[in-house]
Motif scaffolding. Structure first.
Motif, PDB file in Angstrom:
ATOM      1  N   LEU A 283       3.428  11.738  -0.551  1.00 10.98           N
ATOM      2  CA  LEU A 283       4.066  11.897   1.030  1.00 10.98           C
ATOM      3  C   LEU A 283       4.414  10.130   1.359  1.00 10.98           C
ATOM      4  N   PRO A 284       5.492   9.938   1.762  1.00 12.64           N
ATOM      5  CA  PRO A 284       5.646   9.229   1.890  1.00 12.64           C
ATOM      6  C   PRO A 284       5.179   8.911   3.213  1.00 12.64           C
ATOM      7  N   LEU A 285       4.475   7.460   3.815  1.00 10.36           N
ATOM      8  CA  LEU A 285       3.459   7.361   5.364  1.00 10.36           C
ATOM      9  C   LEU A 285       3.994   6.504   6.543  1.00 10.36           C
TER      10      LEU A 285
ATOM     11  N   THR B 294      -2.296  -2.556   7.728  1.00 13.32           N
ATOM     12  CA  THR B 294      -1.065  -1.168   7.445  1.00 13.32           C
ATOM     13  C   THR B 294      -0.328  -2.443   6.218  1.00 13.32           C
ATOM     14  N   MET B 295      -0.338  -3.323   6.085  1.00  9.96           N
ATOM     15  CA  MET B 295       0.809  -3.740   4.932  1.00  9.96           C
ATOM     16  C   MET B 295       0.021  -3.526   3.546  1.00  9.96           C
ATOM     17  N   LEU B 296      -1.374  -3.996   3.857  1.00 13.22           N
ATOM     18  CA  LEU B 296      -1.595  -3.712   2.488  1.00 13.22           C
ATOM     19  C   LEU B 296      -1.708  -2.342   1.901  1.00 13.22           C
ATOM     20  N   ALA B 297      -2.352  -1.210   2.893  1.00  7.19           N
ATOM     21  CA  ALA B 297      -2.588   0.481   2.720  1.00  7.19           C
ATOM     22  C   ALA B 297      -1.199   1.210   2.262  1.00  7.19           C
ATOM     23  N   GLY B 298       0.189   0.629   2.719  1.00  8.70           N
ATOM     24  CA  GLY B 298       1.139   0.385   1.528  1.00  8.70           C
ATOM     25  C   GLY B 298       2.126   1.220   2.809  1.00  8.70           C
ATOM     26  N   ALA B 299       2.217   1.232   3.587  1.00  8.50           N
ATOM     27  CA  ALA B 299       2.485   2.403   4.778  1.00  8.50           C
ATOM     28  C   ALA B 299       4.071   2.026   4.402  1.00  8.50           C
ATOM     29  N   ASN B 300       4.347   3.187   3.973  1.00  9.79           N
ATOM     30  CA  ASN B 300       6.526   3.521   4.105  1.00  9.79           C
ATOM     31  C   ASN B 300       7.276   2.786   4.845  1.00  9.79           C
TER      32      ASN B 300
ATOM     33  N   PHE C 233       9.946  13.709   4.469  1.00 11.92           N
ATOM     34  CA  PHE C 233       9.516  14.074   5.478  1.00 11.92           C
ATOM     35  C   PHE C 233       8.423  13.307   4.947  1.00 11.92           C
ATOM     36  N   VAL C 234       7.895  12.047   7.059  1.00 10.99           N
ATOM     37  CA  VAL C 234       7.651  11.243   6.097  1.00 10.99           C
ATOM     38  C   VAL C 234       5.984  11.289   7.190  1.00 10.99           C
ATOM     39  N   LEU C 235       4.797  11.313   6.757  1.00 14.18           N
ATOM     40  CA  LEU C 235       3.658  10.997   6.855  1.00 14.18           C
ATOM     41  C   LEU C 235       2.774  10.592   7.813  1.00 14.18           C
ATOM     42  N   GLY C 236       2.069  10.614   9.291  1.00 13.50           N
ATOM     43  CA  GLY C 236       2.718   9.623   9.999  1.00 13.50           C
ATOM     44  C   GLY C 236       0.793   9.425  10.287  1.00 13.50           C
ATOM     45  N   ASN C 237       0.252   8.510  10.952  1.00 12.18           N
ATOM     46  CA  ASN C 237      -1.044   8.116  11.055  1.00 12.18           C
ATOM     47  C   ASN C 237      -0.729   7.359  12.200  1.00 12.18           C
ATOM     48  N   PHE C 238      -1.906   8.083  13.517  1.00 10.25           N
ATOM     49  CA  PHE C 238      -1.725   6.963  14.940  1.00 10.25           C
ATOM     50  C   PHE C 238      -3.515   6.987  14.921  1.00 10.25           C
ATOM     51  N   LEU C 239      -4.957   6.514  14.573  1.00  7.62           N
ATOM     52  CA  LEU C 239      -5.660   6.486  14.856  1.00  7.62           C
ATOM     53  C   LEU C 239      -6.159   4.787  15.635  1.00  7.62           C
ATOM     54  N   SER C 240      -6.773   5.345  17.277  1.00  9.39           N
ATOM     55  CA  SER C 240      -6.716   3.961  17.661  1.00  9.39           C
ATOM     56  C   SER C 240      -8.941   4.457  17.631  1.00  9.39           C
TER      57      SER C 240
ATOM     58  N   GLN D 209       8.387  -0.418   1.415  1.00  5.55           N
ATOM     59  CA  GLN D 209       7.916  -0.212   2.301  1.00  5.55           C
ATOM     60  C   GLN D 209       8.847  -1.234   3.714  1.00  5.55           C
ATOM     61  N   VAL D 210       8.955  -0.333   5.439  1.00 10.20           N
ATOM     62  CA  VAL D 210       9.914  -0.676   5.742  1.00 10.20           C
ATOM     63  C   VAL D 210       9.481  -0.835   7.313  1.00 10.20           C
ATOM     64  N   PHE D 211       9.896  -1.811   7.461  1.00  9.16           N
ATOM     65  CA  PHE D 211       9.552  -2.458   9.175  1.00  9.16           C
ATOM     66  C   PHE D 211      10.535  -2.465  10.022  1.00  9.16           C
TER      67      PHE D 211
END
Lengths: 506, 506
Positions: free
Chosen positions: A332-334, A361-367, A293-300, A115-117
């Motif tokens: 896929l990386p997220l 975000t942290m627990l979800a494993g976002a890469n 490739f990084v699979l992105g998600n941004f849901l509000s 995981q990268v911040f």
């Protein structure tokens, strides 16, 4: 080895710029919220979008040509395809890959257990305690790059930490790239707003890394949004045809305000996001098999009163957990989440929302976590204090993820129980003496003193402490070493290209 | 049924005092961070404490007599016992039980998949925006009971929401009980500081519920701390001999500042907490098999600079996840966590720490959460605004837990995709019209407006909005109905007992 050992030893003395770790290698299990039945339903919806609904690829005939030649069904600009084929194309993308930093000790591995911040991206405004709220400019941008470089809990520089609005739109990518490449040695992203700007980013990265390294490694990435719902415009496909074609990374992010760019349902919006991002992933693999490739998600979520996006709310929290599981299933990386808030100021709302957003975000494993620090006002504003406050909390998440629960014999401290009487204390026990220095995460900005000591210290709130800290950090800033020849070549490239391009402010 | 239906319908109009739900029935899976090997190691350490180290039961000869007669090994005041026997005794306690409220619609079920939120307990100080920080008093106490009663996201009244320091210590439990019993109809706890005060609590509960109901139900509970490490004093055992003996609930909580009251290690401190609480659980089952019991855990980290406890930090976050799993293995309802912070004020620190603490508490499956709202300054101060701000966020956690991810056909919104073009929007789709009103959690205190609207509204921070909200709530307060005869009997009991007892201020 010697250099890594030194970096590790330096951690306790915390020199400016030394990351605690170049990225997080997670030891905590993932949090799986969906059972097999729900996963299968979500994936069936994704496949239904691939096959029956389709996704429009607009304004880039070359993209449609690539799809057509590969065998997709094209109807106008709508691309539909067999779901198994799309999934097989996505499987060609690496499950994890390394983005090199020019200081190789800061290279980050994205995907898998890593995981990268990275900081906020794209805000037109900045805000700090003394300067107030104002348009971003190059001076602020450079300060923010320096702070990101220096902060041990930020692993990646991101890119548009704020918009430098004092530089023409057509030229600001040069100054932003030059700042990241010279003021920091952490990895960073490149421009995507126009194909030539993406190409400039790749070309400047080649100056820094050299052709051979770049031919064989990911050294820069582009981060793009689809035009949800179900539309991919040429900003995306041209970025892919630049970054992916060169073997560089692409992060593709459907931004879905649930109820507007997607149905007013978390499940439907998560599935739609998966479908949009995976369709572009398949496209990257048509352009160059194996491209990172990084699979992105941004849901509000949305305020019913005003229709404004809301952050840190339960619906995006759950979507983070769900998308994490779906991305792992897809291999896929997220990228998802961040320290997100709708608050205009650095108040409790900002912190509550940012923490709930980032905890999930942290627990979800976002890469890869863009917006992990500095985000305010729904993304319109980069806060200097917010950046430093969020980053301080990232250290806590880093410890949760990278340590989990130690159950070694030393952790069970059986010898200490021979020393301490019932009702006594462990403060002086041999086990405590052996372990106390590394036992706890030491935040820089949390005040845990009693009220009297805190008042004697001036009754400062966290924002005031953050203001002092970022100013102190800038005072201590030292640029990382950079080869003079490389710096000159970068300057020359920027000067030449700026000559070639007219000023444009849109 | 009719009354329940009305309560549910009322939710959207949010009348004062109507809870969104009397407690949370969790649909989200638990977050299991420990594998079997780690669980077995932790349980082996717990068993080692039962068998080899032992736990002191001090100052209550009756407690030692009960242990001795049951067959434990007694050495001075140290009780050791076969681990299998202790675990068998604990297995007699119910996995879940219901605490009746005098308004039965507000009764809470504790244990299993259920989660119950209660406010802060035990702070000597209070603080609000206009009144500042000051000693708690009965006037503040009553206001806090009213606010807890009115807030839809708090399921349980707790007990010592602040210490009413203007009433003698020997008598304040009467006034606190009377306030909970008359100003609110939510369930609450009773006194534990001295055996006669525990008995007063049980006796007053019997006035409210009647002997027969009380004989067959849990209607009140006592919450006590062990004297960690490894010491159980007579406050605990006398409370057990009062509450448990009468079939009422006991919550037993080792408070372990890691490195002081336990080894400087999360694993050791978690195991020690399990051992202390389970040993008392076994004791409750010797006193009365089947008596309701809640296994408590309160583990904090420490500042290396000052030795002060710290909150919302990674070590207690991980301990919440671990203890949740251990409690489920032991089949015991769990109390842990809360919205905890060391901050003196309602700043970003307070909110970051509270959110990270509470997010992990929520996911850990804590069945009863004391301190879920109002906690400041390491527990020394109850904040009026903090109470309302935390409680607003509890609504978000409640939605995460009770909804999880809906994957019904309606949630997948396939009909909406027939209506909306690529790049269009779902705002007016039939699916949106059908679902938008229930799609999102609507916080009361988060401002999601744009900066211009927010400035027009007076640029208020969250604390200022919270101040306005709790004052408005108090203006709208209406006492829940209470039978006049019951109220008179309670008043009479309090008057009589206050006559009998001398004033004492310690």
């Amino acid at each position: 080895m010697a250099r890594r050992a030194r970096a590790s030893r330096d951690r306790n003395t915390a020199p400016a710029g030394a990351p605690a770790s170049p990225f997080i290698q997670r030891r905590l299990p993932f949090f799986d919220v969906l059972d097999e039945e729900k996963l299968v339903k979500l994936e069936a919806q994704v496949d239904w979008i691939f096959e029956d609904i389709g996704i429009a690829f607009r304004d880039d005939p070359e993209a449609l040509r690539i799809w057509r030649e590969a065998g997709a069904r094209i109807d106008g600009d709508i691309v539909r395809a067999d779901a198994q084929w799309i999934r097989a194309l996505c499987a060609k993308a690496p499950c994890e890959f390394t983005q090199l930093a020019r200081n190789r000790e800061r290279s980050v591995t994205i995907g898998g257990n890593n995981q990268v911040f990275a900081p906020i991206y794209g805000a037109p405004f900045v805000r700090d305690l003394k300067g107030g709220r104002r348009y971003g400019d190059m001076e602020s941008f450079e300060k923010l790059v320096k702070l990101t470089y220096m902060h041990p809990n930020l692993h990646h520089g991101g890119f548009v930490i704020c918009e430098p609005c004092d530089v023409p739109v057509s030229k600001r990518h040069f100054d932003m790239l030059f700042a990241h490449m010279t003021l920091s040695d952490k990895p960073h992203l490149g421009a995507i707003t126009e194909m030539s700007r993406a190409q400039d980013s790749v070309d400047m990265a080649e100056i820094v890394f050299g052709k051979e390294v770049m031919d064989n490694n990911c050294v820069i990435m582009g981060n793009v949004n689809t035009n949800s719902p179900l539309l991919v415009d040429k900003v995306v496909t041209e970025a892919v045809r630049t970054y992916s074609a060169r073997g560089q990374g692409m992060i593709v992010v459907p931004f879905i305000l649930t109820g507007a760019m997607g149905p007013v349902s978390t499940a439907a919006s998560v599935a739609q996001a998966m479908a949009e991002a995976m369709m572009v992933c398949a496209f990257t693999q048509l352009v160059r098999p194996g491209a990172p490739f990084v699979l992105g998600n941004f849901l509000s979520s949305m305020s019913l009163k005003s229709g404004a996006p809301t952050f840190g709310m339960p619906e995006p929290v759950v979507s983070n957990y769900a998308i994490g599981q779906l991305a792992r299933r897809a291999g896929l990386p997220l990228r998802c989440g961040g320290s997100l808030t709708a608050s205009k100021i650095e108040d409790a709302q900002a912190a509550y929302e940012s923490a709930d957003s980032m905890h999930s975000t942290m627990l979800a494993g976002a890469n890869f976590v863009l917006h992990s620090a500095g985000w305010m006002e729904g993304g319109l504003c980069t806060g200097f204090e917010k950046l430093i406050m969020d980053a301080d909390r990232l250290g806590s998440y880093q410890k949760v993820l990278s340590h989990g629960l130690d159950t070694s014999d030393e952790a069970f401290a059986r010898d200490a129980y021979a020393e301490v009487e019932p009702g006594g204390h462990f403060l002086g026990s041999a086990h405590t003496m052996r372990n106390y220095q590394t036992a706890f995460y030491e935040p820089k900005l949390s005040d845990s003193e009693n009220v009297e000591s805190w008042e004697e210290g001036g009754s400062k709130n966290m924002r005031q402490r953050a203001y002092e800290r970022w100013n102190q950090m800038l005072n201590e800033y030292q640029a990382p070493p950079l080869d003079d020849a490389v710096k000159e070549e970068l300057s020359g490239y920027v000067a030449r290209r700026k000559e070639e391009i007219p000023d444009a402010w849109y």
